[in-house]
Design a protein around this motif. Structure first.
Motif, PDB file in Angstrom:
ATOM      1  N   TYR A 120      38.563  34.675  29.048  1.00 25.17           N
ATOM      2  CA  TYR A 120      38.493  33.885  27.817  1.00 25.17           C
ATOM      3  C   TYR A 120      37.124  34.032  27.167  1.00 25.17           C
ATOM      4  CZ  TYR A 120      38.123  29.823  24.758  1.00 25.17           C
ATOM      5  OH  TYR A 120      37.911  29.008  23.679  1.00 25.17           O
ATOM      6  N   PHE A 121      36.051  33.920  27.979  1.00 23.22           N
ATOM      7  CA  PHE A 121      34.690  34.039  27.453  1.00 23.22           C
ATOM      8  C   PHE A 121      34.438  35.438  26.882  1.00 23.22           C
ATOM      9  CE2 PHE A 121      33.422  30.675  30.768  1.00 23.22           C
ATOM     10  CZ  PHE A 121      33.659  29.636  29.861  1.00 23.22           C
ATOM     11  N   THR A 122      34.996  36.442  27.536  1.00 22.79           N
ATOM     12  CA  THR A 122      34.823  37.825  27.074  1.00 22.79           C
ATOM     13  C   THR A 122      35.446  38.028  25.702  1.00 22.79           C
ATOM     14  OG1 THR A 122      34.840  38.644  29.363  1.00 22.79           O
ATOM     15  CG2 THR A 122      35.237  40.252  27.635  1.00 22.79           C
ATOM     16  N   LYS A 123      36.654  37.510  25.511  1.00 23.94           N
ATOM     17  CA  LYS A 123      37.335  37.616  24.220  1.00 23.94           C
ATOM     18  C   LYS A 123      36.589  36.828  23.145  1.00 23.94           C
ATOM     19  CE  LYS A 123      41.986  38.345  26.105  1.00 23.94           C
ATOM     20  NZ  LYS A 123      43.358  37.761  26.238  1.00 23.94           N
ATOM     21  N   LEU A 124      36.065  35.656  23.524  1.00 24.48           N
ATOM     22  CA  LEU A 124      35.333  34.809  22.582  1.00 24.48           C
ATOM     23  C   LEU A 124      34.066  35.499  22.076  1.00 24.48           C
ATOM     24  CD1 LEU A 124      35.281  31.930  21.290  1.00 24.48           C
ATOM     25  CD2 LEU A 124      33.822  31.248  23.210  1.00 24.48           C
ATOM     26  N   LEU A 125      33.384  36.203  22.985  1.00 27.06           N
ATOM     27  CA  LEU A 125      32.144  36.900  22.636  1.00 27.06           C
ATOM     28  C   LEU A 125      32.414  38.224  21.932  1.00 27.06           C
ATOM     29  CD1 LEU A 125      30.201  36.229  25.968  1.00 27.06           C
ATOM     30  CD2 LEU A 125      29.718  35.202  23.742  1.00 27.06           C
ATOM     31  N   GLY A 126      33.621  38.747  22.068  1.00 26.52           N
ATOM     32  CA  GLY A 126      34.007  39.962  21.362  1.00 26.52           C
ATOM     33  C   GLY A 126      33.337  41.221  21.871  1.00 26.52           C
ATOM     34  N   SER A 131      31.662  41.332  30.082  1.00 26.27           N
ATOM     35  CA  SER A 131      32.542  40.679  31.059  1.00 26.27           C
ATOM     36  C   SER A 131      31.960  40.684  32.472  1.00 26.27           C
ATOM     37  CB  SER A 131      33.910  41.363  31.063  1.00 26.27           C
ATOM     38  OG  SER A 131      34.746  40.775  32.040  1.00 26.27           O
ATOM     39  N   PHE A 132      31.540  41.841  32.946  1.00 29.33           N
ATOM     40  CA  PHE A 132      30.991  41.974  34.302  1.00 29.33           C
ATOM     41  C   PHE A 132      29.706  41.172  34.464  1.00 29.33           C
ATOM     42  CE2 PHE A 132      27.962  44.277  37.067  1.00 29.33           C
ATOM     43  CZ  PHE A 132      28.599  44.093  38.292  1.00 29.33           C
ATOM     44  N   TRP A 133      28.883  41.181  33.424  1.00 26.77           N
ATOM     45  CA  TRP A 133      27.567  40.540  33.512  1.00 26.77           C
ATOM     46  C   TRP A 133      27.625  39.024  33.401  1.00 26.77           C
ATOM     47  CZ3 TRP A 133      24.349  43.511  35.716  1.00 26.77           C
ATOM     48  CH2 TRP A 133      24.436  44.898  35.536  1.00 26.77           C
ATOM     49  N   LEU A 134      28.759  38.486  33.006  1.00 27.49           N
ATOM     50  CA  LEU A 134      28.909  37.031  32.978  1.00 27.49           C
ATOM     51  C   LEU A 134      28.776  36.434  34.379  1.00 27.49           C
ATOM     52  CD1 LEU A 134      31.852  36.516  30.430  1.00 27.49           C
ATOM     53  CD2 LEU A 134      29.433  36.011  30.084  1.00 27.49           C
ATOM     54  N   TYR A 135      29.146  37.217  35.409  1.00 21.57           N
ATOM     55  CA  TYR A 135      29.027  36.725  36.790  1.00 21.57           C
ATOM     56  C   TYR A 135      27.567  36.570  37.218  1.00 21.57           C
ATOM     57  CZ  TYR A 135      34.027  37.715  37.199  1.00 21.57           C
ATOM     58  OH  TYR A 135      35.391  37.725  37.023  1.00 21.57           O
ATOM     59  N   PHE A 136      26.668  37.210  36.491  1.00 23.17           N
ATOM     60  CA  PHE A 136      25.240  37.121  36.806  1.00 23.17           C
ATOM     61  C   PHE A 136      24.541  35.990  36.037  1.00 23.17           C
ATOM     62  CE2 PHE A 136      26.432  41.301  38.154  1.00 23.17           C
ATOM     63  CZ  PHE A 136      25.594  41.612  39.217  1.00 23.17           C
ATOM     64  N   VAL A 137      25.268  35.349  35.147  1.00 18.07           N
ATOM     65  CA  VAL A 137      24.680  34.261  34.358  1.00 18.07           C
ATOM     66  C   VAL A 137      24.238  33.085  35.236  1.00 18.07           C
ATOM     67  CG1 VAL A 137      25.174  32.480  32.616  1.00 18.07           C
ATOM     68  CG2 VAL A 137      25.802  34.869  32.194  1.00 18.07           C
ATOM     69  N   PHE A 255      24.802  36.158  18.564  1.00 14.70           N
ATOM     70  CA  PHE A 255      26.246  35.949  18.631  1.00 14.70           C
ATOM     71  C   PHE A 255      26.916  36.354  17.315  1.00 14.70           C
ATOM     72  CE2 PHE A 255      24.686  32.742  21.723  1.00 14.70           C
ATOM     73  CZ  PHE A 255      25.389  33.157  22.841  1.00 14.70           C
ATOM     74  N   VAL A 256      26.224  36.100  16.191  1.00 10.93           N
ATOM     75  CA  VAL A 256      26.820  36.322  14.874  1.00 10.93           C
ATOM     76  C   VAL A 256      26.629  37.756  14.380  1.00 10.93           C
ATOM     77  CG1 VAL A 256      26.814  35.595  12.452  1.00 10.93           C
ATOM     78  CG2 VAL A 256      26.532  33.890  14.263  1.00 10.93           C
TER      79      VAL A 256
END
Length: 438
Positions: A120-126, A131-137, A255-256
């Motif tokens: 969901y977050f990956t689609k939101l960020l476009g 996607s992979f790096w979200l796990y490192f957040v 983001f924009v």
């Protein structure tokens, strides 16, 4: 022999004359020397990085840092700012522990959310690459949050040399990681992992000063933590949401811009902003850190702060004006020569950012005054105004589909107006507080 001793004595006297006489100026110089060395390293390797990594890689890095910066800003519930305020170190260490507990909770919550809602977050960020790096957040947020409380505690204890060394170590590790990983594998991996690893090493350096003081650590008590959490509740009550909104405002462009233009343009913008921020990292942050310690001390002793406020303002004006003019005149040529023809675009963007830099360099440095006076409501009001106006601005940019150059012109105008309002609030607070001192 007598002449030789006299010569050595004369040299020592000349060196002593060159040294800053006040403790305040010595502390600024200590931090500035460390930050200067630390920033010299990434500056030195930047021409290599721009040839290893693409603007697209820097765009993905910008998106990752935007996400982590937002959550890292609230990782300690903003209690890290309260570490400077108590008279007793016993209270300070318990506030440190409070910030650490909150940091652990927020990082764990982020991990759960990323695991469950990654798609969901990956689609939101476009951007599929993020996607992979979200796990490192979550781990990045934890490390940065820990650095914040360690940094403030070491500032309280005036361990400026250790802060300097930690800053240098962080920069060295960052350079080694980004270069070595960049040569091994293409893509954004080296840029992101370098940031994570370097922050971890800096934490180890600063943590030693606390871990070696076992007597102080033993004074950490749950009851004391709860009492202090209530005593300094204004920090999460007013400063947490306001600082979150401020950080969100600063990160909105990353983001924009990828959505309105593309991720490559975001990379150019990010790199330009990164280079422009170097003077602030070199000078302004060091001045602000020591300025905070000095005015906090003055407040405890009921001493007026307007004289030192005006003195710092004068120094900041003398520094920011020539730097802004230089950036505006020469940045496109400098970027093309040093980083390659492809990066001239970042140099052209820097011309716009130079105008913003002049104001932010001064106002951001002085803004710590509001924290010292515990005038968090005033800080919150401005930050909410900043966020609201930025949301409206970027919505119009998105809706009107402005050209990039037009976007930059209005972006500069928006930033300048908001920071002038910010300065007026800060000055008014100092003036009113000094008037209340008999």
């Amino acid at each position: 022999m007598k002449y030789k001793n006299y010569g050595n004595l004369k040299k020592r006297l000349m060196i002593n004359k060159l040294k800053p006489k006040s403790e305040f100026n010595r502390n600024i110089l200590t931090l500035m020397s460390g930050t200067t060395i630390a920033q010299a390293i990434p500056i030195a390797i930047s021409p290599i990085l721009t040839r290893i990594y693409t603007p697209n890689d820097f765009g993905v890095l910008a998106l990752f840092l935007a996400i982590t910066s937002i959550f890292a800003s609230i990782a300690n519930g903003r209690y890290e700012l309260a570490i400077m305020l108590p008279k007793k170190d016993e209270d300070a260490i318990n506030i440190f522990a409070l910030g650490f507990i909150i940091n652990c909770f927020i990082s764990l919550l982020l991990l759960i959310l990323v695991v469950i809602f990654n798609n969901y977050f990956t689609k939101l960020l476009g951007n599929n690459e993020i996607s992979f790096w979200l796990y490192f957040v979550p781990i990045t947020v934890f490390i940065v949050g820990l650095f914040n409380i360690l940094n403030y505690f070491n500032t309280r204890k005036k361990n400026y040399k250790d802060i300097k060394n930690a800053t240098i170590l962080k920069s060295i590790v960052l350079a080694i990681a980004q270069l070595s990983l960049g040569f091994i594998k293409s893509g954004v991996s080296g840029l992101i992992l370098g940031n994570i690893i370097s922050n971890g090493f800096a934490n180890i350096k600063l943590a030693k000063n606390i871990l070696k003081n076992k007597r102080l650590i033993l004074k950490i008590k749950l009851v004391k933590i709860i009492i202090l959490a209530k005593k300094y509740k204004d920090f999460p009550k007013y400063n947490l949401i306001s600082d979150l909104s401020n950080t969100l405002t600063l990160q909105i462009p990353f983001f924009v811009i990828p959505k309105v233009f593309n991720i490559t343009v975001s990379g150019y913008f990010f790199f330009a902003q990164k280079m422009i921020s170097i003077p602030s990292l070199l000078i302004a942050n060091s001045i602000s850190q020591v300025f905070f310690e000095k005015i906090s001390e003055n407040n405890k002793n009921n001493i007026k702060n307007m004289p030192i406020f005006l003195n710092i303002l004068k120094k900041l004006l003398m520094l920011s004006l020539p730097m802004s003019i230089f950036i505006y005149l020469f940045s496109p040529t400098i970027f093309e020569i040093i980083f390659g023809k492809e990066w001239r675009i970042s140099g052209e963007i820097s011309q716009y950012l130079a105008i913003i830099f002049f104001f932010t360099f001064i106002v951001s440095t002085l803004s710590i005054t509001l924290v010292s006076y515990n005038k968090l409501k005033f800080l919150a009001i401005w930050q909410y105004l900043y966020l609201f106006s930025s949301i409206v601005f970027f919505f119009l940019v998105y809706y009107l589909e402005l050209e990039f150059n037009i976007f930059l012109e209005y972006y500069v105008l928006h930033q300048v107006v908001l920071y002038l309002i910010y300065f007026f609030i800060i000055f008014l607070v100092v003036y009113k507080m000094d008037e209340s001192i008999s």
